[in-house]
Motif scaffolding. Structure first.
Motif, PDB file in Angstrom:
ATOM      1  N   LYS A  81     123.959 -39.174  60.247  1.00 31.54           N
ATOM      2  CA  LYS A  81     124.453 -38.930  58.889  1.00 31.54           C
ATOM      3  C   LYS A  81     124.780 -40.253  58.175  1.00 31.54           C
ATOM      4  CE  LYS A  81     124.548 -34.447  58.517  1.00 31.54           C
ATOM      5  NZ  LYS A  81     123.985 -33.759  57.371  1.00 31.54           N
ATOM      6  N   TYR A  82     125.271 -41.234  58.927  1.00 29.65           N
ATOM      7  CA  TYR A  82     125.520 -42.565  58.351  1.00 29.65           C
ATOM      8  C   TYR A  82     124.189 -43.230  57.962  1.00 29.65           C
ATOM      9  CZ  TYR A  82     126.496 -47.553  58.223  1.00 29.65           C
ATOM     10  OH  TYR A  82     126.549 -48.878  57.849  1.00 29.65           O
ATOM     11  N   LEU A  83     123.211 -43.186  58.840  1.00 29.16           N
ATOM     12  CA  LEU A  83     121.919 -43.820  58.558  1.00 29.16           C
ATOM     13  C   LEU A  83     121.185 -43.156  57.398  1.00 29.16           C
ATOM     14  CD1 LEU A  83     120.569 -44.560  62.148  1.00 29.16           C
ATOM     15  CD2 LEU A  83     121.476 -46.193  60.477  1.00 29.16           C
ATOM     16  N   THR A  84     121.442 -41.868  57.178  1.00 26.45           N
ATOM     17  CA  THR A  84     120.796 -41.173  56.055  1.00 26.45           C
ATOM     18  C   THR A  84     121.618 -41.254  54.773  1.00 26.45           C
ATOM     19  OG1 THR A  84     121.750 -39.039  56.721  1.00 26.45           O
ATOM     20  CG2 THR A  84     119.534 -39.565  57.560  1.00 26.45           C
ATOM     21  N   GLY A  85     122.735 -42.000  54.816  1.00 27.87           N
ATOM     22  CA  GLY A  85     123.527 -42.219  53.610  1.00 27.87           C
ATOM     23  C   GLY A  85     124.542 -41.141  53.307  1.00 27.87           C
ATOM     24  N   GLU A  86     124.786 -40.220  54.239  1.00 29.50           N
ATOM     25  CA  GLU A  86     125.723 -39.131  54.001  1.00 29.50           C
ATOM     26  C   GLU A  86     127.150 -39.462  54.433  1.00 29.50           C
ATOM     27  OE1 GLU A  86     123.813 -35.166  54.880  1.00 29.50           O
ATOM     28  OE2 GLU A  86     122.300 -36.558  55.648  1.00 29.50           O
ATOM     29  N   LEU A  87     127.331 -40.561  55.159  1.00 27.66           N
ATOM     30  CA  LEU A  87     128.648 -41.061  55.541  1.00 27.66           C
ATOM     31  C   LEU A  87     128.725 -42.548  55.221  1.00 27.66           C
ATOM     32  CD1 LEU A  87     129.162 -39.472  59.089  1.00 27.66           C
ATOM     33  CD2 LEU A  87     130.334 -38.842  56.988  1.00 27.66           C
ATOM     34  N   VAL A  88     129.934 -43.036  55.043  1.00 24.84           N
ATOM     35  CA  VAL A  88     130.131 -44.473  54.840  1.00 24.84           C
ATOM     36  C   VAL A  88     130.665 -45.083  56.136  1.00 24.84           C
ATOM     37  CG1 VAL A  88     130.488 -44.279  52.354  1.00 24.84           C
ATOM     38  CG2 VAL A  88     132.451 -44.152  53.895  1.00 24.84           C
ATOM     39  N   SER A  90     133.267 -46.747  57.005  1.00 28.41           N
ATOM     40  CA  SER A  90     134.671 -46.530  57.368  1.00 28.41           C
ATOM     41  C   SER A  90     134.899 -45.154  58.014  1.00 28.41           C
ATOM     42  CB  SER A  90     135.576 -46.698  56.151  1.00 28.41           C
ATOM     43  OG  SER A  90     135.231 -45.765  55.153  1.00 28.41           O
ATOM     44  N   ASP A  91     134.023 -44.197  57.786  1.00 27.88           N
ATOM     45  CA  ASP A  91     134.151 -42.880  58.418  1.00 27.88           C
ATOM     46  C   ASP A  91     133.932 -42.959  59.923  1.00 27.88           C
ATOM     47  OD1 ASP A  91     134.574 -41.446  56.022  1.00 27.88           O
ATOM     48  OD2 ASP A  91     132.412 -41.256  55.695  1.00 27.88           O
ATOM     49  N   LEU A  92     133.187 -43.948  60.373  1.00 26.83           N
ATOM     50  CA  LEU A  92     132.730 -43.986  61.758  1.00 26.83           C
ATOM     51  C   LEU A  92     133.826 -44.273  62.772  1.00 26.83           C
ATOM     52  CD1 LEU A  92     129.323 -45.782  61.187  1.00 26.83           C
ATOM     53  CD2 LEU A  92     129.846 -43.331  61.149  1.00 26.83           C
ATOM     54  N   THR A  93     134.986 -44.685  62.325  1.00 28.46           N
ATOM     55  CA  THR A  93     136.097 -44.950  63.249  1.00 28.46           C
ATOM     56  C   THR A  93     137.141 -43.837  63.199  1.00 28.46           C
ATOM     57  OG1 THR A  93     137.249 -46.266  61.585  1.00 28.46           O
ATOM     58  CG2 THR A  93     135.806 -47.451  63.116  1.00 28.46           C
ATOM     59  N   THR A  94     136.779 -42.692  62.643  1.00 29.11           N
ATOM     60  CA  THR A  94     137.768 -41.629  62.433  1.00 29.11           C
ATOM     61  C   THR A  94     137.515 -40.371  63.250  1.00 29.11           C
ATOM     62  OG1 THR A  94     136.556 -40.655  60.569  1.00 29.11           O
ATOM     63  CG2 THR A  94     138.135 -42.436  60.068  1.00 29.11           C
ATOM     64  N   LEU A  95     136.670 -40.437  64.277  1.00 27.78           N
ATOM     65  CA  LEU A  95     136.369 -39.243  65.066  1.00 27.78           C
ATOM     66  C   LEU A  95     137.645 -38.670  65.664  1.00 27.78           C
ATOM     67  CD1 LEU A  95     134.169 -37.361  66.232  1.00 27.78           C
ATOM     68  CD2 LEU A  95     134.085 -38.862  68.219  1.00 27.78           C
ATOM     69  N   ARG A  96     137.841 -37.378  65.463  1.00 30.29           N
ATOM     70  CA  ARG A  96     138.972 -36.608  65.977  1.00 30.29           C
ATOM     71  C   ARG A  96     140.315 -36.994  65.365  1.00 30.29           C
ATOM     72  NH1 ARG A  96     138.647 -35.016  72.062  1.00 30.29           N
ATOM     73  NH2 ARG A  96     138.247 -32.921  71.388  1.00 30.29           N
ATOM     74  N   ALA A 103     134.509 -33.367  66.134  1.00 25.93           N
ATOM     75  CA  ALA A 103     133.558 -33.166  67.220  1.00 25.93           C
ATOM     76  C   ALA A 103     132.672 -31.955  66.940  1.00 25.93           C
ATOM     77  CB  ALA A 103     134.295 -32.993  68.544  1.00 25.93           C
ATOM     78  N   TYR A 104     133.263 -30.920  66.354  1.00 25.68           N
ATOM     79  CA  TYR A 104     132.480 -29.788  65.869  1.00 25.68           C
ATOM     80  C   TYR A 104     132.269 -30.021  64.380  1.00 25.68           C
ATOM     81  CZ  TYR A 104     133.458 -27.077  70.088  1.00 25.68           C
ATOM     82  OH  TYR A 104     133.532 -26.625  71.371  1.00 25.68           O
ATOM     83  N   PRO A 105     131.049 -30.347  63.953  1.00 23.30           N
ATOM     84  CA  PRO A 105     130.843 -30.583  62.523  1.00 23.30           C
ATOM     85  C   PRO A 105     131.386 -29.422  61.687  1.00 23.30           C
ATOM     86  CG  PRO A 105     128.898 -31.196  63.751  1.00 23.30           C
ATOM     87  CD  PRO A 105     129.819 -30.515  64.730  1.00 23.30           C
ATOM     88  N   SER A 106     132.149 -29.766  60.667  1.00 18.90           N
ATOM     89  CA  SER A 106     132.859 -28.760  59.884  1.00 18.90           C
ATOM     90  C   SER A 106     132.730 -29.054  58.398  1.00 18.90           C
ATOM     91  CB  SER A 106     134.341 -28.783  60.273  1.00 18.90           C
ATOM     92  OG  SER A 106     135.115 -28.080  59.344  1.00 18.90           O
ATOM     93  N   ARG A 107     132.323 -28.065  57.634  1.00 15.59           N
ATOM     94  CA  ARG A 107     132.201 -28.294  56.189  1.00 15.59           C
ATOM     95  C   ARG A 107     133.553 -28.424  55.515  1.00 15.59           C
ATOM     96  NH1 ARG A 107     130.327 -22.373  54.139  1.00 15.59           N
ATOM     97  NH2 ARG A 107     129.328 -22.317  56.129  1.00 15.59           N
ATOM     98  N   THR A 108     134.624 -27.942  56.150  1.00 17.16           N
ATOM     99  CA  THR A 108     135.939 -28.056  55.543  1.00 17.16           C
ATOM    100  C   THR A 108     136.710 -29.267  56.021  1.00 17.16           C
ATOM    101  OG1 THR A 108     136.909 -26.620  57.247  1.00 17.16           O
ATOM    102  CG2 THR A 108     136.144 -25.557  55.224  1.00 17.16           C
ATOM    103  N   LYS A 109     136.333 -29.883  57.143  1.00 16.41           N
ATOM    104  CA  LYS A 109     137.075 -31.007  57.683  1.00 16.41           C
ATOM    105  C   LYS A 109     136.332 -32.335  57.621  1.00 16.41           C
ATOM    106  CE  LYS A 109     139.615 -28.095  60.897  1.00 16.41           C
ATOM    107  NZ  LYS A 109     139.828 -27.774  62.313  1.00 16.41           N
ATOM    108  N   ASP A 110     135.013 -32.325  57.728  1.00 21.12           N
ATOM    109  CA  ASP A 110     134.237 -33.565  57.718  1.00 21.12           C
ATOM    110  C   ASP A 110     133.990 -34.031  56.284  1.00 21.12           C
ATOM    111  OD1 ASP A 110     133.686 -34.273  60.444  1.00 21.12           O
ATOM    112  OD2 ASP A 110     132.351 -32.574  60.566  1.00 21.12           O
ATOM    113  N   PRO A 111     133.909 -35.363  56.091  1.00 18.07           N
ATOM    114  CA  PRO A 111     133.651 -35.870  54.746  1.00 18.07           C
ATOM    115  C   PRO A 111     132.210 -35.674  54.275  1.00 18.07           C
ATOM    116  CG  PRO A 111     133.841 -37.689  56.297  1.00 18.07           C
ATOM    117  CD  PRO A 111     134.173 -36.436  57.046  1.00 18.07           C
ATOM    118  N   ASP A 112     131.270 -35.433  55.204  1.00 14.87           N
ATOM    119  CA  ASP A 112     129.880 -35.197  54.822  1.00 14.87           C
ATOM    120  C   ASP A 112     129.636 -33.698  54.733  1.00 14.87           C
ATOM    121  OD1 ASP A 112     130.181 -34.923  57.583  1.00 14.87           O
ATOM    122  OD2 ASP A 112     128.082 -35.304  57.959  1.00 14.87           O
TER     123      ASP A 112
END
Length: 116
Positions: A81-88, A90-96, A103-112
């Motif tokens: 998602k980062y490589l396709t431009g859907e995340l920035v 700074s998002d990459l250090t925020t897992l969990r 960890a479970y992709p979520s439309r209500t919790k994830d920024p993408d």
């Protein structure tokens, strides 16, 4: 038009980049805050999905396709998602983290945008 060999070479290059970028996601999730408490994440189980997910996202699926992603594969998913431009970056250090990548992709919790 690219030959099949060239296409495979490009996919291998993308896969190496995805693997390289997914490793720090797990590291940050496992070593967070002043306490250095491990909150979960396994680099090997995530890495085992890199070939399959790279082939899917960069070789087969299109925008309307849906793919269910298991938690162990989420670092690879988020890097794609980062490589396709859907995340920035700074998002990459925020897992969990609260308000971070899940960890479970979520439309209500994830920024993408994810729709699973």
């Amino acid at each position: 038009m690219m030959t099949e060999a060239t296409q495979l070479d490009v996919l291998r290059q993308i896969e190496r980049r995805v693997l390289w970028l997914a490793t720090p996601i797990v590291h940050h999730a496992n070593r967070r805050g002043e306490t250095d408490v491990k909150v979960g994440g396994h680099q090997a189980s995530s890495a085992s999905m890199a070939s399959i997910m790279t082939a899917l996202w960069f070789g087969h699926i299109c925008g309307e396709d849906k793919v269910a992603v298991k938690p162990h594969a989420s670092p690879v998913y988020h890097e794609i998602k980062y490589l396709t431009g859907e995340l920035v970056r700074s998002d990459l250090t925020t897992l969990r983290q609260r308000g971070g990548l899940q960890a479970y992709p979520s439309r209500t919790k994830d920024p993408d945008v994810s729709d699973f």
